[in-house]
Write a protein that holds these residues in place. Structure first.
Motif, PDB file in Angstrom:
ATOM      1  N   GLN A 148      12.672  10.053  -8.172  1.00  0.00           N
ATOM      2  CA  GLN A 148      12.211  11.351  -8.715  1.00  0.00           C
ATOM      3  C   GLN A 148      11.902  12.333  -7.455  1.00  0.00           C
ATOM      4  O   GLN A 148      11.936  13.562  -7.631  1.00  0.00           O
ATOM      5  CB  GLN A 148      10.614  10.708  -9.230  1.00  0.00           C
ATOM      6  CG  GLN A 148       9.693  12.071  -9.874  1.00  0.00           C
ATOM      7  CD  GLN A 148       8.630  11.650 -10.215  1.00  0.00           C
ATOM      8  OE1 GLN A 148       8.082  10.749 -10.105  1.00  0.00           O
ATOM      9  NE2 GLN A 148       7.694  12.564 -10.579  1.00  0.00           N
ATOM     10  N   HIS A 149      11.740  11.600  -6.325  1.00  0.00           N
ATOM     11  CA  HIS A 149      11.291  12.737  -5.073  1.00  0.00           C
ATOM     12  C   HIS A 149      12.341  12.460  -3.988  1.00  0.00           C
ATOM     13  O   HIS A 149      12.125  12.897  -2.813  1.00  0.00           O
ATOM     14  CB  HIS A 149       9.955  11.919  -4.435  1.00  0.00           C
ATOM     15  CG  HIS A 149       8.762  12.193  -5.175  1.00  0.00           C
ATOM     16  ND1 HIS A 149       8.246  10.825  -6.028  1.00  0.00           N
ATOM     17  CD2 HIS A 149       7.907  13.010  -5.571  1.00  0.00           C
ATOM     18  CE1 HIS A 149       7.247  11.218  -6.641  1.00  0.00           C
ATOM     19  NE2 HIS A 149       6.999  12.475  -6.389  1.00  0.00           N
TER      20      HIS A 149
ATOM     21  N   HIS B  69       0.397   7.766  -2.471  1.00  0.00           N
ATOM     22  CA  HIS B  69      -0.842   7.392  -2.903  1.00  0.00           C
ATOM     23  C   HIS B  69      -0.841   6.658  -4.162  1.00  0.00           C
ATOM     24  O   HIS B  69      -0.445   7.079  -5.283  1.00  0.00           O
ATOM     25  CB  HIS B  69      -1.653   8.657  -3.230  1.00  0.00           C
ATOM     26  CG  HIS B  69      -2.126   9.593  -2.091  1.00  0.00           C
ATOM     27  ND1 HIS B  69      -3.173   9.325  -1.292  1.00  0.00           N
ATOM     28  CD2 HIS B  69      -1.319  10.591  -1.525  1.00  0.00           C
ATOM     29  CE1 HIS B  69      -3.229  10.043  -0.124  1.00  0.00           C
ATOM     30  NE2 HIS B  69      -2.104  10.898  -0.248  1.00  0.00           N
ATOM     31  N   LEU B  70      -1.113   5.508  -4.163  1.00  0.00           N
ATOM     32  CA  LEU B  70      -0.857   4.434  -5.362  1.00  0.00           C
ATOM     33  C   LEU B  70      -1.954   4.459  -6.226  1.00  0.00           C
ATOM     34  O   LEU B  70      -2.963   4.978  -5.576  1.00  0.00           O
ATOM     35  CB  LEU B  70      -0.719   3.057  -4.960  1.00  0.00           C
ATOM     36  CG  LEU B  70       0.709   2.705  -3.865  1.00  0.00           C
ATOM     37  CD1 LEU B  70       0.735   1.348  -3.618  1.00  0.00           C
ATOM     38  CD2 LEU B  70       1.712   3.168  -4.729  1.00  0.00           C
ATOM     39  N   VAL B  71      -2.176   4.138  -7.265  1.00  0.00           N
ATOM     40  CA  VAL B  71      -3.220   4.138  -8.369  1.00  0.00           C
ATOM     41  C   VAL B  71      -3.826   2.613  -8.148  1.00  0.00           C
ATOM     42  O   VAL B  71      -3.420   1.684  -9.112  1.00  0.00           O
ATOM     43  CB  VAL B  71      -2.789   4.493  -9.644  1.00  0.00           C
ATOM     44  CG1 VAL B  71      -4.177   4.376 -10.653  1.00  0.00           C
ATOM     45  CG2 VAL B  71      -2.215   5.548  -9.658  1.00  0.00           C
ATOM     46  N   THR B  72      -4.619   2.531  -7.164  1.00  0.00           N
ATOM     47  CA  THR B  72      -4.927   1.044  -6.658  1.00  0.00           C
ATOM     48  C   THR B  72      -6.013   0.410  -8.043  1.00  0.00           C
ATOM     49  O   THR B  72      -6.097  -0.937  -7.959  1.00  0.00           O
ATOM     50  CB  THR B  72      -6.121   0.994  -5.612  1.00  0.00           C
ATOM     51  OG1 THR B  72      -6.952   1.951  -5.692  1.00  0.00           O
ATOM     52  CG2 THR B  72      -5.069   1.730  -4.448  1.00  0.00           C
ATOM     53  N   LYS B  73      -6.494   0.866  -8.967  1.00  0.00           N
ATOM     54  CA  LYS B  73      -7.170   0.312 -10.069  1.00  0.00           C
ATOM     55  C   LYS B  73      -6.168  -0.097 -10.927  1.00  0.00           C
ATOM     56  O   LYS B  73      -6.740  -0.999 -11.776  1.00  0.00           O
ATOM     57  CB  LYS B  73      -8.264   1.437 -10.678  1.00  0.00           C
ATOM     58  CG  LYS B  73      -7.162   2.512 -11.384  1.00  0.00           C
ATOM     59  CD  LYS B  73      -8.439   3.478 -12.106  1.00  0.00           C
ATOM     60  CE  LYS B  73      -7.616   4.421 -12.807  1.00  0.00           C
ATOM     61  NZ  LYS B  73      -6.956   3.957 -14.159  1.00  0.00           N
TER      62      LYS B  73
ATOM     63  N   ILE C 174       2.543   3.027 -10.896  1.00  0.00           N
ATOM     64  CA  ILE C 174       2.598   3.903 -12.140  1.00  0.00           C
ATOM     65  C   ILE C 174       1.492   4.991 -11.885  1.00  0.00           C
ATOM     66  O   ILE C 174       0.434   4.819 -12.035  1.00  0.00           O
ATOM     67  CB  ILE C 174       1.975   3.040 -13.515  1.00  0.00           C
ATOM     68  CG1 ILE C 174       3.021   1.781 -13.576  1.00  0.00           C
ATOM     69  CG2 ILE C 174       1.875   3.858 -14.734  1.00  0.00           C
ATOM     70  CD1 ILE C 174       2.438   0.906 -14.689  1.00  0.00           C
ATOM     71  N   GLY C 175       1.960   6.221 -11.967  1.00  0.00           N
ATOM     72  CA  GLY C 175       1.245   7.450 -11.831  1.00  0.00           C
ATOM     73  C   GLY C 175       1.013   7.651 -10.179  1.00  0.00           C
ATOM     74  O   GLY C 175       0.091   8.471  -9.981  1.00  0.00           O
ATOM     75  N   ALA C 176       1.725   7.094  -9.339  1.00  0.00           N
ATOM     76  CA  ALA C 176       1.323   7.254  -8.049  1.00  0.00           C
ATOM     77  C   ALA C 176       2.059   8.771  -7.698  1.00  0.00           C
ATOM     78  O   ALA C 176       2.913   9.314  -8.174  1.00  0.00           O
ATOM     79  CB  ALA C 176       2.426   6.271  -7.233  1.00  0.00           C
ATOM     80  N   SER C 177       1.557   9.059  -6.542  1.00  0.00           N
ATOM     81  CA  SER C 177       1.664  10.626  -6.082  1.00  0.00           C
ATOM     82  C   SER C 177       2.240  10.678  -4.566  1.00  0.00           C
ATOM     83  O   SER C 177       1.980   9.900  -4.049  1.00  0.00           O
ATOM     84  CB  SER C 177       0.593  11.705  -6.094  1.00  0.00           C
ATOM     85  OG  SER C 177      -0.445  10.949  -5.617  1.00  0.00           O
ATOM     86  N   LEU C 178       2.864  11.729  -4.059  1.00  0.00           N
ATOM     87  CA  LEU C 178       3.491  11.876  -2.957  1.00  0.00           C
ATOM     88  C   LEU C 178       2.669  13.114  -2.355  1.00  0.00           C
ATOM     89  O   LEU C 178       2.897  14.201  -2.871  1.00  0.00           O
ATOM     90  CB  LEU C 178       4.866  12.157  -3.013  1.00  0.00           C
ATOM     91  CG  LEU C 178       5.528  12.079  -1.608  1.00  0.00           C
ATOM     92  CD1 LEU C 178       5.317  11.049  -0.639  1.00  0.00           C
ATOM     93  CD2 LEU C 178       7.013  12.490  -1.568  1.00  0.00           C
TER      94      LEU C 178
ATOM     95  N   ASP D 124       0.714  -1.041  -0.107  1.00  0.00           N
ATOM     96  CA  ASP D 124      -0.067   0.003  -0.038  1.00  0.00           C
ATOM     97  C   ASP D 124       0.748   1.489   0.131  1.00  0.00           C
ATOM     98  O   ASP D 124       0.470   2.436   0.315  1.00  0.00           O
ATOM     99  CB  ASP D 124      -0.841   0.119   1.071  1.00  0.00           C
ATOM    100  CG  ASP D 124      -0.235  -0.004   2.597  1.00  0.00           C
ATOM    101  OD1 ASP D 124       0.996  -0.160   2.452  1.00  0.00           O
ATOM    102  OD2 ASP D 124      -0.789  -0.068   3.533  1.00  0.00           O
ATOM    103  N   GLY D 125       2.079   0.951  -0.233  1.00  0.00           N
ATOM    104  CA  GLY D 125       2.927   2.157  -0.365  1.00  0.00           C
ATOM    105  C   GLY D 125       3.591   2.549   1.054  1.00  0.00           C
ATOM    106  O   GLY D 125       4.374   3.759   1.045  1.00  0.00           O
TER     107      GLY D 125
END
Length: 363
Positions: A67-68, A117-121, A107-111, A26-27
């Motif tokens: 990236q972060h 925040h993962l893209v769970t779909k 893919i497309g996760a954000s901080l 879940d990150g």
């Protein structure tokens, strides 16, 4: 099982140790605590016994940390990506295989506010992209990134193997065609007998051949082919009743791992799939499912029992483990020493098994 007659074996008895190198699904989880430290213990143990493993390196997760990196430096005082790179150098320098591992949720996760925040779909890689060309471009980039990273420490390194995150493999005909064009010809995503419907992600490997061995793949990873260019070397598992899975080490690894056990995939499965009535609970206990050859979940005696119960003696037996669940040092070292002392099985990497397969077609 369907396809069993065309499954293949090796000329010797082989154990393949594999590690899914990642934080929690879940990150959550501090990279130093749940990734770096347990993996260092494992590397020390393997080096001491002169055993190599295959590390399925979560490239998407690593690129997110890279990236972060400035944000993390400010927030936690160290660079997770740099720590991973240093450990990767250790892995490569001591001869471990580095393989491709991708969880599409990254893919497309954000901080945001130090929370990932993962893209769970994004359950399956093939469903994230609009067409084959965009999927190909993505995989070409990720294989390039992984090889460029490893080639800092081994200039001629070629990634040979792949494992889908969470064993979630779908659209394999397209994915394998792309991976083959990039030099990857082996998959180890399948757990024969694994079935999961409507919880986290849908997986159906009920028709996959059981009992060990490897097989060639055409367009269905569960169906063994007589020949082909892509090889499936599954995670070794044995079908057991659910009540036989109730073991202290397995429960501890799945639900009480430091830093995120309550958010683990196992906890979510338990929340949504656990039987709600006494009758359903009894029925659940006598339902059969696969127990993986998992060095994080099994005791020394249980690991040895897996070997003793292996029906196809010359099949490559793929062990699996996760750094985030690894605290089984003593039992695992006893197992390594037992195998080395007995001299019946050899330890090999996925890539090493692949080279044996390429040299001779063993039937």
């Amino acid at each position: 099982m369907e396809g069993f007659s065309v499954m293949k074996t090796l000329p010797d008895r082989t154990i393949v140790i594999t590690l899914d190198y990642e934080i929690y699904g879940d990150g959550t989880g501090d990279v130093k605590e749940v990734l770096y430290v347990p993996t260092q213990r494992l590397l020390t143990l393997l080096e001491k016994n002169r055993v190599k493993m295959t590390v399925f390196f979560e490239i998407e997760e690593y690129l997110f940390f890279r990236q972060h990196r400035e944000i993390y430096m400010s927030a936690i005082g160290y660079d997770p990506a740099l720590l991973i790179e240093k450990q990767l150098e250790k892995m490569v320098s001591t001869g471990h295989e580095i393989a491709l591992h991708i969880h599409p949720q990254w893919i497309g996760a954000s901080l945001e506010n130090s929370k990932i925040h993962l893209v769970t779909k994004n359950e399956f890689l093939i469903d994230v992209f609009e067409n084959e060309d965009s999927l190909k471009a993505y995989l070409e980039n990720r294989v390039f990134e992984l090889q460029a990273l490893v080639r800092k420490f081994d200039k001629n390194y070629q990634v040979q193997s792949f494992r889908a995150g969470g064993h979630c493999l779908h659209g394999e005909a397209v994915i394998f065609k792309i991976l083959m064009s990039l030099g990857i010809t082996v998959d180890s995503s399948v757990v024969p007998g694994l079935y999961r419907k409507g919880v986290i992600s849908d997986i159906d490997y009920l028709k996959a051949p059981q009992g060990g061995g490897y097989w060639y793949v055409d367009d269905d990873v569960s169906h063994a082919q007589l020949s082909g260019s892509f090889v499936e070397i599954p995670v070794y598992s044995q079908m057991k009743f659910e009540f036989q899975k109730i073991k202290f080490k397995r429960i501890k690894a799945k639900f009480f791992s430091k830093g995120g056990g309550v958010n683990s995939a196992a906890a979510r499965v338990l929340k949504y799939d656990f039987p709600k009535t006494p009758y359903a609970f009894i029925k659940f206990l006598f339902r059969k499912g696969p127990i993986k050859f998992d060095f994080c979940h099994l005791s020394f005696r249980e690991m040895v029992k897996f070997l003793n119960e292996n029906q196809e003696k010359n099949s490559p037996l793929v062990m699996i483990g996760h750094n985030k669940e690894y605290f089984n040092d003593r039992d695992f070292e006893l197992f390594l020493k037992h195998v080395l002392r007995e001299g019946v099985y050899n330890f090999e990497t996925i890539g090493g098994v692949s080279q044996k397969i390429k040299r001779t077609d063993y039937v």
